[in-house]
Design a protein around this motif. Structure first.
Motif, PDB file in Angstrom:
ATOM      1  N   ALA A   3       2.089 -22.081   7.464  1.00  0.00           N
ATOM      2  CA  ALA A   3       1.436 -20.785   7.588  1.00  0.00           C
ATOM      3  C   ALA A   3       1.139 -20.222   6.202  1.00  0.00           C
ATOM      4  CB  ALA A   3       2.333 -19.830   8.373  1.00  0.00           C
ATOM      5  N   LEU A   4      -0.007 -19.570   6.086  1.00  0.00           N
ATOM      6  CA  LEU A   4      -0.407 -19.003   4.804  1.00  0.00           C
ATOM      7  C   LEU A   4       0.407 -17.760   4.489  1.00  0.00           C
ATOM      8  CD1 LEU A   4      -4.303 -19.297   5.085  1.00  0.00           C
ATOM      9  CD2 LEU A   4      -2.744 -20.800   3.828  1.00  0.00           C
ATOM     10  N   LYS A   5       0.720 -17.593   3.223  1.00  0.00           N
ATOM     11  CA  LYS A   5       1.455 -16.415   2.782  1.00  0.00           C
ATOM     12  C   LYS A   5       0.504 -15.227   2.706  1.00  0.00           C
ATOM     13  CE  LYS A   5       4.323 -14.756  -1.037  1.00  0.00           C
ATOM     14  NZ  LYS A   5       4.906 -15.114  -2.362  1.00  0.00           N
ATOM     15  N   ALA A   6       0.923 -14.105   3.271  1.00  0.00           N
ATOM     16  CA  ALA A   6       0.082 -12.909   3.269  1.00  0.00           C
ATOM     17  C   ALA A   6      -0.070 -12.370   1.851  1.00  0.00           C
ATOM     18  CB  ALA A   6       0.678 -11.837   4.173  1.00  0.00           C
ATOM     19  N   VAL A   7      -1.302 -12.002   1.493  1.00  0.00           N
ATOM     20  CA  VAL A   7      -1.620 -11.475   0.173  1.00  0.00           C
ATOM     21  C   VAL A   7      -2.246 -10.096   0.339  1.00  0.00           C
ATOM     22  CG1 VAL A   7      -2.965 -11.818  -1.922  1.00  0.00           C
ATOM     23  CG2 VAL A   7      -1.953 -13.785  -0.783  1.00  0.00           C
ATOM     24  N   ALA A   8      -1.680  -9.115  -0.347  1.00  0.00           N
ATOM     25  CA  ALA A   8      -2.166  -7.737  -0.214  1.00  0.00           C
ATOM     26  C   ALA A   8      -3.402  -7.512  -1.068  1.00  0.00           C
ATOM     27  CB  ALA A   8      -1.072  -6.753  -0.619  1.00  0.00           C
ATOM     28  N   VAL A   9      -4.404  -6.861  -0.489  1.00  0.00           N
ATOM     29  CA  VAL A   9      -5.628  -6.492  -1.191  1.00  0.00           C
ATOM     30  C   VAL A   9      -5.581  -5.001  -1.506  1.00  0.00           C
ATOM     31  CG1 VAL A   9      -8.145  -6.339  -1.056  1.00  0.00           C
ATOM     32  CG2 VAL A   9      -6.953  -8.295  -0.023  1.00  0.00           C
ATOM     33  N   VAL A  10      -5.614  -4.672  -2.780  1.00  0.00           N
ATOM     34  CA  VAL A  10      -5.684  -3.279  -3.214  1.00  0.00           C
ATOM     35  C   VAL A  10      -7.005  -3.120  -3.963  1.00  0.00           C
ATOM     36  CG1 VAL A  10      -4.576  -1.407  -4.476  1.00  0.00           C
ATOM     37  CG2 VAL A  10      -3.174  -3.222  -3.445  1.00  0.00           C
ATOM     38  N   PRO A  11      -8.045  -2.564  -3.319  1.00  0.00           N
ATOM     39  CA  PRO A  11      -9.369  -2.484  -3.949  1.00  0.00           C
ATOM     40  C   PRO A  11      -9.321  -1.827  -5.324  1.00  0.00           C
ATOM     41  CG  PRO A  11      -9.525  -1.899  -1.633  1.00  0.00           C
ATOM     42  CD  PRO A  11      -8.067  -2.021  -1.944  1.00  0.00           C
ATOM     43  N   GLY A  12      -9.999  -2.455  -6.271  1.00  0.00           N
ATOM     44  CA  GLY A  12     -10.069  -1.932  -7.625  1.00  0.00           C
ATOM     45  C   GLY A  12      -8.811  -2.105  -8.434  1.00  0.00           C
ATOM     46  N   TYR A  13      -7.812  -2.820  -7.874  1.00  0.00           N
ATOM     47  CA  TYR A  13      -6.533  -2.909  -8.571  1.00  0.00           C
ATOM     48  C   TYR A  13      -5.948  -4.324  -8.587  1.00  0.00           C
ATOM     49  CZ  TYR A  13      -1.753  -1.793  -9.965  1.00  0.00           C
ATOM     50  OH  TYR A  13      -0.548  -1.754 -10.621  1.00  0.00           O
ATOM     51  N   SER A  14      -5.684  -4.887  -7.407  1.00  0.00           N
ATOM     52  CA  SER A  14      -4.982  -6.165  -7.414  1.00  0.00           C
ATOM     53  C   SER A  14      -5.223  -6.954  -6.141  1.00  0.00           C
ATOM     54  CB  SER A  14      -3.474  -5.952  -7.601  1.00  0.00           C
ATOM     55  OG  SER A  14      -2.922  -5.288  -6.470  1.00  0.00           O
ATOM     56  N   LEU A  15      -4.938  -8.247  -6.244  1.00  0.00           N
ATOM     57  CA  LEU A  15      -4.887  -9.157  -5.104  1.00  0.00           C
ATOM     58  C   LEU A  15      -3.573  -9.925  -5.222  1.00  0.00           C
ATOM     59  CD1 LEU A  15      -6.263 -10.555  -2.649  1.00  0.00           C
ATOM     60  CD2 LEU A  15      -7.129 -12.247  -4.264  1.00  0.00           C
ATOM     61  N   GLY A  16      -2.604  -9.575  -4.381  1.00  0.00           N
ATOM     62  CA  GLY A  16      -1.294 -10.204  -4.493  1.00  0.00           C
ATOM     63  C   GLY A  16      -0.693  -9.979  -5.866  1.00  0.00           C
TER      64      GLY A  16
END
Length: 499
Positions: A3-16
């Protein structure tokens, strides 16, 4: 398949774990340490102009591409190119909603993105460039944008983009981009040149109030040999004065070093001087090193190996006073510098000393030399330090901008002519312009000769060693009063030593 590890998207700031504005050195260190998560790392850069064109890090097994600007090497653009290799979430909700009775989607559909990010202004439509039936509609929100394939025959300026993208004429998104800016059309105008909002270190971004040392934005070398370290915020500028700034000053202003290393005598090999003397803090040079037996890059300008070092734990057989007074390099990998510290050097002539106490008896160790690293892609020392940009006040009027010599200038075309003109009347002027060649492929074992080679003026460098392959990875050292430049074949300066 796991299973793929969940990665948080924070627009304009970060991806994981990847934060916009982070230094290339920190990102590469992060992905190299986790080989299970990032099994393949591809680095793309210009061999001719590595400091003026973007540096691209591709993670194909993760569906990601990271783009850094060339001069400052900071993360400017994060792209998701394959949604099947990464599980994206926004505020805990998946971008791709999986239904048991439906086939898996190749990317997020517009309605799902709209429900997570909200309304947006109209985007840009690009018609197909080949015989494809679909063009591309780029739709952006502050800090994030998606590319949606759109049936070209159905496109019209008069139609509402929400209705079009939410209908059957649009396909799931094929890519996503994170950036700093209100919209993609606005951000891409100065994407690689504007000052990033986020810091170079993700630690500073996540823990801004933990008392961590402020990052150094720039190093400016003054005419008297002092080095101004420019920092944002209330701390302002920290000036290093050779033979005066103490180690306590360094700890107060820069924090403790990441590592330190005993200075090696010039001409001695690591086995002769580094790993048979007590108190040495370097690991064997063959430990994970690409060129087994070869001297590390920093020997040319610092006289030490800063690739794998650790703090000295001391040695019972070594005299305590000797340990306190010997010269030692303090390595600041995250600041982009190595600093040589040791007893003060008495520069007063013997006839002028009279009853003065020699500086060498001082209890305090002081800064003797500062090495600023360029972290040039393709160089032997790449990714051992983060890149620290520098400038030198030009002693004469030049055609360079702002009358400064900078870390982005080509040494052969911009820096060398200025310095040669300044020191044209000195006795060693001709030697300054020739440069000593440092070979990166010859190991010291079995040879008593130095790794420095100075070809005759009329001798071609490629022919000097008998084979051009022997000179792969070479750099040249150019020494001027108070300054030493380590220069790559393309003219980029990989290290500047102030002494």
């Amino acid at each position: 398949m796991a299973a793929l590890k969940a990665v948080a998207v924070v627009p304009g700031y970060s991806l994981g774990p990847f934060t916009l504005g982070t230094a290339l050195h920190e990102v590469l260190t992060l992905v190299k340490e986790d080989k299970l998560q990032y099994p393949i790392i591809n680095l793309h850069h210009s061999q001719v102009e590595p400091l003026t064109t973007p540096v691209v890090v591709s993670l194909p097994e993760n569906g990601l591409r990271l783009q850094f600007d060339g001069p400052d090497q900071r993360l400017r653009l994060i792209e998701v190119l394959d949604f099947g290799k990464v599980k994206l979430q926004h505020k805990g909700s998946d971008f791709i909603k999986i239904h048991e009775d439906s086939p898996p989607l190749s990317g997020p559909v517009f309605k799902r993105v709209y429900s997570l990010l909200g309304p947006s202004f109209p985007g840009e439509y690009n018609p197909p460039r080949d015989r494809s039936r679909h063009g591309t509609y780029a739709l952006s929100w502050p800090g994030v944008a998606f590319n949606f394939p759109l049936l070209d025959s159905e496109w019209s300026d008069s139609k509402d983009h929400v209705s079009l993208l939410g209908s059957h004429v649009a396909l799931p998104a094929t890519s996503m981009a994170l950036f700093e800016g209100q919209s993609w059309p606005e951000a891409r105008r100065d994407l690689f040149v504007k000052q990033p909002v986020g810091p170079r270190s993700s630690m500073l971004a996540s823990r801004p109030k933990d008392g961590l040392p402020l990052e150094i934005e720039h190093a400016h070398v003054q005419a008297d040999g002092s080095v101004d370290l420019l920092r944002d915020g209330p701390a302002g500028c920290f000036t290093i004065v050779l033979n005066e700034t103490t180690t306590q000053d360094l700890i107060t202003e820069l924090g403790p070093p990441d590592a330190h290393h005993k200075r090696e005598e010039r001409g001695a090999t690591p086995d002769q001087n580094g790993h048979k003397r007590t108190g040495s803090t370097s690991w064997p040079p063959t430990n994970g090193r690409p060129h087994i037996g070869s001297q590390p890059s920093s020997y040319s300008s610092t006289g030490t190996d800063t690739f794998e070092t650790d703090f000295d734990s001391g040695d019972a057989e070594e005299d305590a006073s000797d340990r306190a007074s010997r010269q030692r390099f303090w390595c600041y990998f995250a600041h982009g510098m190595d600093i040589l510290v040791g007893p003060p050097v008495d520069k007063v002539k013997p006839a002028e000393r009279k009853d003065r106490t020699p500086l060498g008896t001082s209890q305090h160790l002081v800064v003797l030399k500062v090495i600023v690293h360029g972290n040039v892609p393709g160089s032997y020392a790449f990714n051992r330090h983060r890149r620290l940009r520098w400038s030198i006040a030009s002693p004469i009027d030049t055609s360079t901008s702002s009358n400064f010599l900078t870390s982005e200038h080509n040494f052969e075309h911009d820096i060398k002519p200025v310095l040669m003109a300044v020191y044209a009347d000195t006795a060693t002027g001709s030697e300054m312009g020739r440069g000593m060649v440092v070979n990166r492929t010859w190991g010291p074992e079995g040879s008593s000769e130095s790794s420095f080679y100075l070809p005759d003026a009329e001798e071609d460098l490629e022919d000097a060693g008998g084979s051009s392959e022997q000179w792969l990875g070479n750099t040249k050292l150019y020494a001027f009063p108070g300054l030493t430049f380590e220069v790559l074949e393309n003219g980029a300066v990989s290290a500047l030593t102030v002494c």
